[in-house]
Design a protein around this motif. Structure first.
Motif, PDB file in Angstrom:
ATOM      1  N   GLU A 138       0.838  -1.201   0.000  1.00 26.63           N
ATOM      2  CA  GLU A 138       0.000   0.000   0.000  1.00 26.63           C
ATOM      3  C   GLU A 138       0.875   1.254   0.000  1.00 26.63           C
ATOM      4  OE1 GLU A 138      -2.798   0.252   3.193  1.00 26.63           O
ATOM      5  OE2 GLU A 138      -4.108   1.561   2.015  1.00 26.63           O
ATOM      6  N   GLU A 139       1.939   1.174   0.786  1.00 29.48           N
ATOM      7  CA  GLU A 139       2.880   2.294   0.852  1.00 29.48           C
ATOM      8  C   GLU A 139       3.503   2.542  -0.529  1.00 29.48           C
ATOM      9  OE1 GLU A 139       5.669   1.754   4.002  1.00 29.48           O
ATOM     10  OE2 GLU A 139       7.067   3.184   3.128  1.00 29.48           O
ATOM     11  N   GLU A 180       2.198   1.773  -3.379  1.00 27.25           N
ATOM     12  CA  GLU A 180       1.144   2.295  -4.259  1.00 27.25           C
ATOM     13  C   GLU A 180       0.947   3.798  -4.021  1.00 27.25           C
ATOM     14  OE1 GLU A 180      -2.743   0.859  -3.379  1.00 27.25           O
ATOM     15  OE2 GLU A 180      -3.629   1.985  -5.051  1.00 27.25           O
ATOM     16  N   ILE A 181       0.884   4.183  -2.730  1.00 27.52           N
ATOM     17  CA  ILE A 181       0.656   5.598  -2.394  1.00 27.52           C
ATOM     18  C   ILE A 181       1.808   6.464  -2.907  1.00 27.52           C
ATOM     19  CG2 ILE A 181       0.459   7.247  -0.475  1.00 27.52           C
ATOM     20  CD1 ILE A 181      -1.018   4.957   1.082  1.00 27.52           C
ATOM     21  N   LEU A 182       3.037   5.979  -2.702  1.00 27.18           N
ATOM     22  CA  LEU A 182       4.208   6.738  -3.170  1.00 27.18           C
ATOM     23  C   LEU A 182       4.139   6.926  -4.685  1.00 27.18           C
ATOM     24  CD1 LEU A 182       7.044   5.211  -0.977  1.00 27.18           C
ATOM     25  CD2 LEU A 182       6.439   7.618  -1.093  1.00 27.18           C
ATOM     26  N   LEU A 187       1.456   6.954  -6.555  1.00 29.42           N
ATOM     27  CA  LEU A 187       0.368   7.892  -6.889  1.00 29.42           C
ATOM     28  C   LEU A 187       0.781   9.341  -6.639  1.00 29.42           C
ATOM     29  CD1 LEU A 187      -2.728   6.038  -5.378  1.00 29.42           C
ATOM     30  CD2 LEU A 187      -2.234   6.386  -7.799  1.00 29.42           C
ATOM     31  N   MET A 188       1.639   9.535  -5.632  1.00 31.18           N
ATOM     32  CA  MET A 188       2.057  10.905  -5.309  1.00 31.18           C
ATOM     33  C   MET A 188       3.086  11.425  -6.295  1.00 31.18           C
ATOM     34  SD  MET A 188       2.147  11.346  -1.202  1.00 31.18           S
ATOM     35  CE  MET A 188       3.475  10.228  -0.905  1.00 31.18           C
TER      36      MET A 188
END
Lengths: 299, 216
Positions: A205-206, A208-210, A212-213
């Motif tokens: 998840e981390e 994925e978030i990175l 996306l950012m």
């Protein structure tokens, strides 16, 4: 400046990750340690076996017997020619008289056997030690044909049958080491990459978030790779400790003969550096493989 | 700002979006609406480039996305803020660090990061939560942290996928009011929601999707 800031951030992230996922990290370090220790043990046994074979190989000796009617000049010519042959490590000239006196020495106490023997019945000979590079059936055959060309040599002996068996055994050991060693390395990479994959999966998840950012691939991967390096380094040190303990136990609990045969080269710097480099390599490779898989999964 | 021309998106042969042609102007506030499964999230994913269209052209800020090289994608995403229903915060980091991370990836100086994070925290009334972990906050606060993270990088486009889905009606209105404020400062805002009440309350353009097609 950016690079230094990022490096500090990556390293601190890597250590935070190790701390946050301490159980997975310990499993990874232990896996690397056990895998490297097995590889190290195997390598140690292989090195010992090779050393043993090399010392056996140094006993390979070619004996060239000279014709009976050979002149003193011809003998010194043969000695001179043989000494400069690339295959020859050292040579010793055994004259007819020397051969006879050695024989007499060996038969001390049974002098009766020698009665009636007038002059020495033994031919003069050259005992040649062969250089390591030429201690092969081909190398020795080459040397023999060169010796025969010099003239004055009647016969050459070199324990042909023993030599062939010896080299067949060396070939077997080499092939065996290559297969088992290759298999061990592949199995180690597989186990380590799967263990690290668990760590990467736990943080998908981390990742994925990175992504996306707008974090670049290297920004996302670097902390994992540094984590791999740290875990590999720690695992390798643990493996050295394990091997050292095994070696100490072997020395303490077994006879000197066994110890001298199976001595793990744990204390040698190059072996330790090799293990540490191997651990770091495994950590990086394991991280890279699992990251690549996770990235393709996420995209 | 955002132009789509005959865009299709299929997943394993199943159509998620069909022949989408739309235009969202710079500085506009647009709702994307429709029932669950209508294709709202897929549309936002195409804009954020986490999905590629099966067919058609998407042009954002004058750039044709089909011509993007892989290494350009992260830099493109830094200009887009996103807010999701499930907040997508890193629960092992503090509120401050969650927001700072969005800036850290750009290589910004630590001093500037501090300034920028404190500014958005104060804009969203979250200064007192800076050192809290996300899971210790209420749903509304977590969503405000996610918005703060999106705003910190001063995006030209703000995408929100069901941002009020986990919030009670009062907090939902607060969030949309916040988006309205952000929009008033010049950011293009695209909000996907199935909440008809919100769309009726805020008089903004709404693009209705039905079975993957634009229905209005």
């Amino acid at each position: 400046m950016n690079y230094l800031r990022w490096l500090v951030y990556f390293v601190s992230e890597a250590f935070q990750n190790i701390k946050a996922n301490i159980v997975t990290s310990i499993v990874t370090i232990a896996t690397i340690a056990i895998s490297l220790a097995i590889c190290g043990l195997f390598l140690g046994i292989f090195i010992n076996l090779s050393n043993m074979l090399i010392s056996m190989g140094s006993q390979i000796q070619v004996i060239a017997y000279m014709r009976d009617d050979i002149s003193v000049d011809a003998i010194s010519n043969i000695k001179r020619d043989a000494a400069v042959m690339p295959e020859v490590e050292s040579l010793e000239y055994i004259s007819k008289e020397m051969a006879f006196s050695v024989f007499k020495e060996e038969l001390k106490g049974q002098k009766g056997i020698l009665e009636g023997l007038g002059a020495t019945p033994f031919p003069a000979s050259l005992e040649i030690k062969v250089k390591e590079l030429f201690r092969t059936p081909q190398g020795i055959r080459g040397l023999i044909s060169k010796l025969k060309i010099t003239g004055g040599i009647e016969d050459v002996q070199y324990g042909q049958e023993w030599l062939n068996r010896f080299f067949a055994f060396i070939r077997f050991v080499e092939v065996f080491a290559l297969i088992i060693g290759g298999f061990l390395i592949l199995a180690t990479i597989f186990i380590v990459s799967n263990t690290i994959k668990l760590a990467v999966y736990a943080r998908r998840e981390e990742i994925e978030i990175l992504g996306l950012m707008g974090a670049t691939g290297i920004f996302i991967k670097a902390p994992f790779l540094i984590e791999g390096i740290v875990e590999g380094f720690l695992g390798a040190n643990l493996a050295i400790g394990l091997l050292y303990t095994v070696r100490e136990v072997l020395i303490l609990k077994t006879s000197m003969i066994f110890t001298s045969l199976v001595d793990l080269p744990v204390s040698t710097t190059y072996f330790m550096c090799g293990l540490i480099a191997g651990g770091i390599f495994l950590g990086i490779l394991g991280s890279s493989i699992s990251l690549r898989k996770s990235f393709s999964l996420l995209s | 700002m955002i132009n789509m021309f005959h865009v299709y998106k299929n997943y394993d042969g199943i159509s998620a979006l069909t022949d989408i042609t739309l235009k969202i102007d710079k500085g506009e506030f647009v709702f994307i609406t429709g029932v669950s499964g209508a294709g709202k999230s897929t549309l936002l994913k195409l804009i954020l480039y986490t999905e590629k269209p099966t067919q058609g052209q998407i042009i954002i800020g004058g750039k044709n996305m089909s011509r993007f090289k892989p290494r350009e994608i992260p830099y493109f995403r830094r200009k887009i803020g996103f807010v999701f229903q499930d907040f997508k915060l890193l629960n092992n980091k503090t509120v401050f660090d969650n927001i700072a991370l969005a800036l850290r990836i750009t290589g910004m100086d630590n001093r500037d990061i501090n300034k920028r994070v404190l500014k958005v925290l104060s804009y969203l009334g979250l200064q007192h939560r800076a050192n809290f972990k996300p899971l210790t906050l209420s749903g509304g606060e977590q969503q405000r942290v996610a918005i703060a993270r999106a705003l910190a990088k001063e995006p030209t486009i703000l995408l929100a996928d069901e941002p009020t889905g986990n919030l009670d009606p009062e907090r939902a209105i607060d969030i949309i009011n916040l988006f309205n404020d952000i929009n008033a400062r010049g950011t293009t805002v695209v909000v996907a929601t199935h909440d008809k009440y919100l769309i009726d309350r805020f008089n903004k353009r709404a693009i209705l999707l039905d079975k993957g097609m634009v229905a209005n």
